[in-house]
Design a protein around this motif. Structure first.
Motif, PDB file in Angstrom:
ATOM      1  N   LEU A 160       0.853  -1.182   0.000  1.00 40.68           N
ATOM      2  CA  LEU A 160       0.000   0.000   0.000  1.00 40.68           C
ATOM      3  C   LEU A 160       0.891   1.234   0.000  1.00 40.68           C
ATOM      4  N   TYR A 161       0.653   2.119  -0.951  1.00 39.62           N
ATOM      5  CA  TYR A 161       1.454   3.343  -1.091  1.00 39.62           C
ATOM      6  C   TYR A 161       0.626   4.535  -0.624  1.00 39.62           C
ATOM      7  N   TYR A 162       1.199   5.332   0.265  1.00 38.30           N
ATOM      8  CA  TYR A 162       0.522   6.506   0.812  1.00 38.30           C
ATOM      9  C   TYR A 162       1.348   7.773   0.537  1.00 38.30           C
ATOM     10  N   PRO A 163       0.950   8.587  -0.432  1.00 39.18           N
ATOM     11  CA  PRO A 163       1.623   9.880  -0.655  1.00 39.18           C
ATOM     12  C   PRO A 163       1.078  10.921   0.330  1.00 39.18           C
ATOM     13  N   VAL A 164       1.578  10.889   1.545  1.00 41.50           N
ATOM     14  CA  VAL A 164       0.959  11.671   2.635  1.00 41.50           C
ATOM     15  C   VAL A 164       1.851  12.821   3.112  1.00 41.50           C
ATOM     16  N   ALA A 165       2.699  13.312   2.228  1.00 41.52           N
ATOM     17  CA  ALA A 165       3.602  14.405   2.612  1.00 41.52           C
ATOM     18  C   ALA A 165       2.843  15.633   3.096  1.00 41.52           C
ATOM     19  N   ASN A 166       1.632  15.847   2.586  1.00 43.97           N
ATOM     20  CA  ASN A 166       0.857  17.043   2.946  1.00 43.97           C
ATOM     21  C   ASN A 166      -0.049  16.849   4.149  1.00 43.97           C
ATOM     22  N   SER A 167      -0.031  15.666   4.727  1.00 43.91           N
ATOM     23  CA  SER A 167      -0.846  15.417   5.912  1.00 43.91           C
ATOM     24  C   SER A 167      -0.070  15.826   7.165  1.00 43.91           C
ATOM     25  N   LYS A 168      -0.449  16.948   7.753  1.00 44.71           N
ATOM     26  CA  LYS A 168       0.259  17.443   8.936  1.00 44.71           C
ATOM     27  C   LYS A 168       0.143  16.476  10.105  1.00 44.71           C
ATOM     28  N   ARG A 169      -1.010  15.831  10.247  1.00 44.34           N
ATOM     29  CA  ARG A 169      -1.227  14.898  11.352  1.00 44.34           C
ATOM     30  C   ARG A 169      -0.301  13.696  11.235  1.00 44.34           C
ATOM     31  N   ILE A 170      -0.228  13.116  10.035  1.00 47.92           N
ATOM     32  CA  ILE A 170       0.612  11.935   9.840  1.00 47.92           C
ATOM     33  C   ILE A 170       2.087  12.293   9.989  1.00 47.92           C
ATOM     34  N   GLN A 171       2.501  13.421   9.426  1.00 47.01           N
ATOM     35  CA  GLN A 171       3.908  13.817   9.532  1.00 47.01           C
ATOM     36  C   GLN A 171       4.294  14.106  10.987  1.00 47.01           C
ATOM     37  N   ALA A 172       3.361  14.662  11.765  1.00 41.61           N
ATOM     38  CA  ALA A 172       3.645  14.924  13.183  1.00 41.61           C
ATOM     39  C   ALA A 172       3.825  13.622  13.951  1.00 41.61           C
ATOM     40  N   ILE A 173       2.985  12.619  13.643  1.00 40.79           N
ATOM     41  CA  ILE A 173       3.129  11.313  14.296  1.00 40.79           C
ATOM     42  C   ILE A 173       4.466  10.684  13.923  1.00 40.79           C
ATOM     43  N   MET A 174       4.832  10.753  12.640  1.00 39.54           N
ATOM     44  CA  MET A 174       6.109  10.183  12.203  1.00 39.54           C
ATOM     45  C   MET A 174       7.275  10.862  12.900  1.00 39.54           C
ATOM     46  N   ASN A 175       7.200  12.167  13.050  1.00 43.18           N
ATOM     47  CA  ASN A 175       8.272  12.910  13.713  1.00 43.18           C
ATOM     48  C   ASN A 175       8.411  12.458  15.165  1.00 43.18           C
ATOM     49  N   ASP A 176       7.276  12.265  15.838  1.00 45.64           N
ATOM     50  CA  ASP A 176       7.299  11.799  17.233  1.00 45.64           C
ATOM     51  C   ASP A 176       7.875  10.387  17.325  1.00 45.64           C
ATOM     52  N   LEU A 177       7.508   9.525  16.376  1.00 44.86           N
ATOM     53  CA  LEU A 177       8.040   8.158  16.361  1.00 44.86           C
ATOM     54  C   LEU A 177       9.559   8.154  16.212  1.00 44.86           C
ATOM     55  N   LEU A 178      10.061   8.988  15.319  1.00 47.18           N
ATOM     56  CA  LEU A 178      11.508   9.033  15.081  1.00 47.18           C
ATOM     57  C   LEU A 178      12.256   9.594  16.279  1.00 47.18           C
ATOM     58  N   LYS A 179      11.654  10.535  16.972  1.00 52.80           N
ATOM     59  CA  LYS A 179      12.292  11.067  18.182  1.00 52.80           C
ATOM     60  C   LYS A 179      12.415   9.984  19.251  1.00 52.80           C
ATOM     61  N   GLU A 180      11.378   9.160  19.376  1.00 56.04           N
ATOM     62  CA  GLU A 180      11.452   8.056  20.341  1.00 56.04           C
ATOM     63  C   GLU A 180      12.509   7.044  19.929  1.00 56.04           C
ATOM     64  N   MET A 181      12.675   6.863  18.609  1.00 54.14           N
ATOM     65  CA  MET A 181      13.694   5.946  18.102  1.00 54.14           C
ATOM     66  C   MET A 181      15.103   6.461  18.393  1.00 54.14           C
ATOM     67  N   MET A 182      15.325   7.743  18.162  1.00 53.58           N
ATOM     68  CA  MET A 182      16.673   8.306  18.268  1.00 53.58           C
ATOM     69  C   MET A 182      17.049   8.716  19.685  1.00 53.58           C
ATOM     70  N   PHE A 183      16.050   9.119  20.479  1.00 53.89           N
ATOM     71  CA  PHE A 183      16.324   9.595  21.836  1.00 53.89           C
ATOM     72  C   PHE A 183      15.559   8.715  22.812  1.00 53.89           C
ATOM     73  N   ASP A 184      16.061   7.510  22.961  1.00 55.62           N
ATOM     74  CA  ASP A 184      15.395   6.448  23.705  1.00 55.62           C
ATOM     75  C   ASP A 184      15.198   6.819  25.175  1.00 55.62           C
ATOM     76  N   SER A 185      14.027   6.455  25.715  1.00 58.94           N
ATOM     77  CA  SER A 185      13.760   6.636  27.146  1.00 58.94           C
ATOM     78  C   SER A 185      13.078   5.391  27.671  1.00 58.94           C
ATOM     79  N   ILE A 186      12.832   5.351  28.967  1.00 63.00           N
ATOM     80  CA  ILE A 186      12.236   4.161  29.579  1.00 63.00           C
ATOM     81  C   ILE A 186      10.825   3.883  29.054  1.00 63.00           C
TER      82      ILE A 186
END
Length: 325
Positions: A160-186
């Motif tokens: 499934l392909y999702y061209p969702v670059a213009n979705s602010k909600r989805i991009q915000a969730i992705m940004n939060d996911l990557l922060k959890e990946m890179m700056f690990d916490s308990i």
């Protein structure tokens, strides 16, 4: 774009450093124990988790392979070119690609500025979403149907392909996911699970917004009517009454429900009755017999057996466990 996150993701991984130093072949031992077909194994990454997030290795072509898990590609920066089941797919910044565990793809080398994130997702994670993000019978059943439509479990390769670059909600969730990946916490693993659940729901909604198939729309409308009928009449629900309401034969209704939900009408009614029984058990002082009768079961032994099959304990033991916990 978060500049700190971008800078962090630009850093070379150990695998990328080995490639830059002259290792021009993918080290398959990182990805699989198999020596014949190239199937990337979830055990290499997931350990005891349901989700793992990692940066895709740059600077090298990745040969044709499949996975024993569901994979999601997200382009954080740049572009990403691959062939999925021999079909060229060109992803740009912000795009998402979901692949089930039965499809093969091969990937072109990414340059330094092409930052792609791979999400390794155990299929069991979607059961986790259903149990944690659906709040009632209608929501649960509709979510199950939507997930079946996203991830076809008939062992055929799908993406499934999702061209969702213009979705602010989805991009915000992705940004939060990557922060959890890179700056690990308990709490990172717990946050990642719930954020991924929200992302899947957003993608389902995105899919529905762009869905032009009138058949799919009519199926959703039909199931909504079925679930609403069960919600309102679960104590004495029957197929003939539903068929009359839908102006169809009971045989047609039964076949449609089975085809769309992979469950029988009786199973759906039972699901609703047991959900109500559980809530009465927790939030009322009704006797077990009264609860059984309230949800539509005259035979209390049958009710006990169904409840134990669903929740792993008899009603009395289930309530005692809740009190003691």
């Amino acid at each position: 774009m978060d500049a700190i996150l971008h800078e962090k993701l630009l850093e070379e991984t150990e695998e990328e450093r080995a490639i830059l130093e002259g290792d021009q072949a993918i080290n398959k031992k990182i990805y699989t124990n198999r020596t014949s077909d190239f199937v990337i194994q979830s055990d290499k990454f997931l350990k005891d988790d349901l989700i793992m997030i990692r940066k895709h290795p740059r600077y090298i072509n990745f040969p044709k392979h499949s996975h024993d898990y569901i994979e999601m590609n997200y382009v954080f920066h740049g572009t990403f070119h691959q062939k999925v089941a021999k079909q060229p797919i060109h992803l740009k910044k912000g795009d998402i690609l979901l692949l089930n565990q039965y499809i093969e793809h091969e990937l072109s080398a990414c340059s330094e500025e092409d930052i792609v994130i791979n999400f390794i997702i155990h299929p069991a994670f979607f059961d986790y979403i259903l149990s944690n993000l659906s709040t009632g019978f209608i929501q649960s059943q509709m979510l199950q149907f939507l997930m079946n439509s996203m991830f076809d479990y008939n062992q055929t390769g799908q993406f499934l392909y999702y061209p969702v670059a213009n979705s602010k909600r989805i991009q915000a969730i992705m940004n939060d996911l990557l922060k959890e990946m890179m700056f690990d916490s308990i709490l990172s693993q717990s946050k990642i699970k719930f954020q991924m659940g929200l992302l899947i729901l957003e993608l389902i909604e995105e899919q529905n917004l762009t869905q032009e198939d009138t058949l799919q729309t009519s199926q959703h409308a039909f199931l909504t009517e079925v679930f609403r009928y069960i919600e309102e009449h679960y104590q004495d629900a029957n197929l003939q009454s539903l068929a009359k309401q839908c102006h169809q034969t009971a045989y047609w209704i039964s076949k449609q429900i089975k085809a769309l939900t992979k469950q029988n009408f009786k199973d759906l009614v039972q699901e609703k009755r047991l959900l109500v029984a559980k809530n009465l058990l927790i939030y009322s002082d009704l006797s077990m017999r009264a609860i059984a009768e309230e949800v539509g079961y005259e035979n209390i032994s049958y009710f006990y057996r169904l409840f134990k099959q669903k929740y792993g304990n008899t009603p009395k033991a289930y309530k005692k466990q809740l009190i003691e916990s």
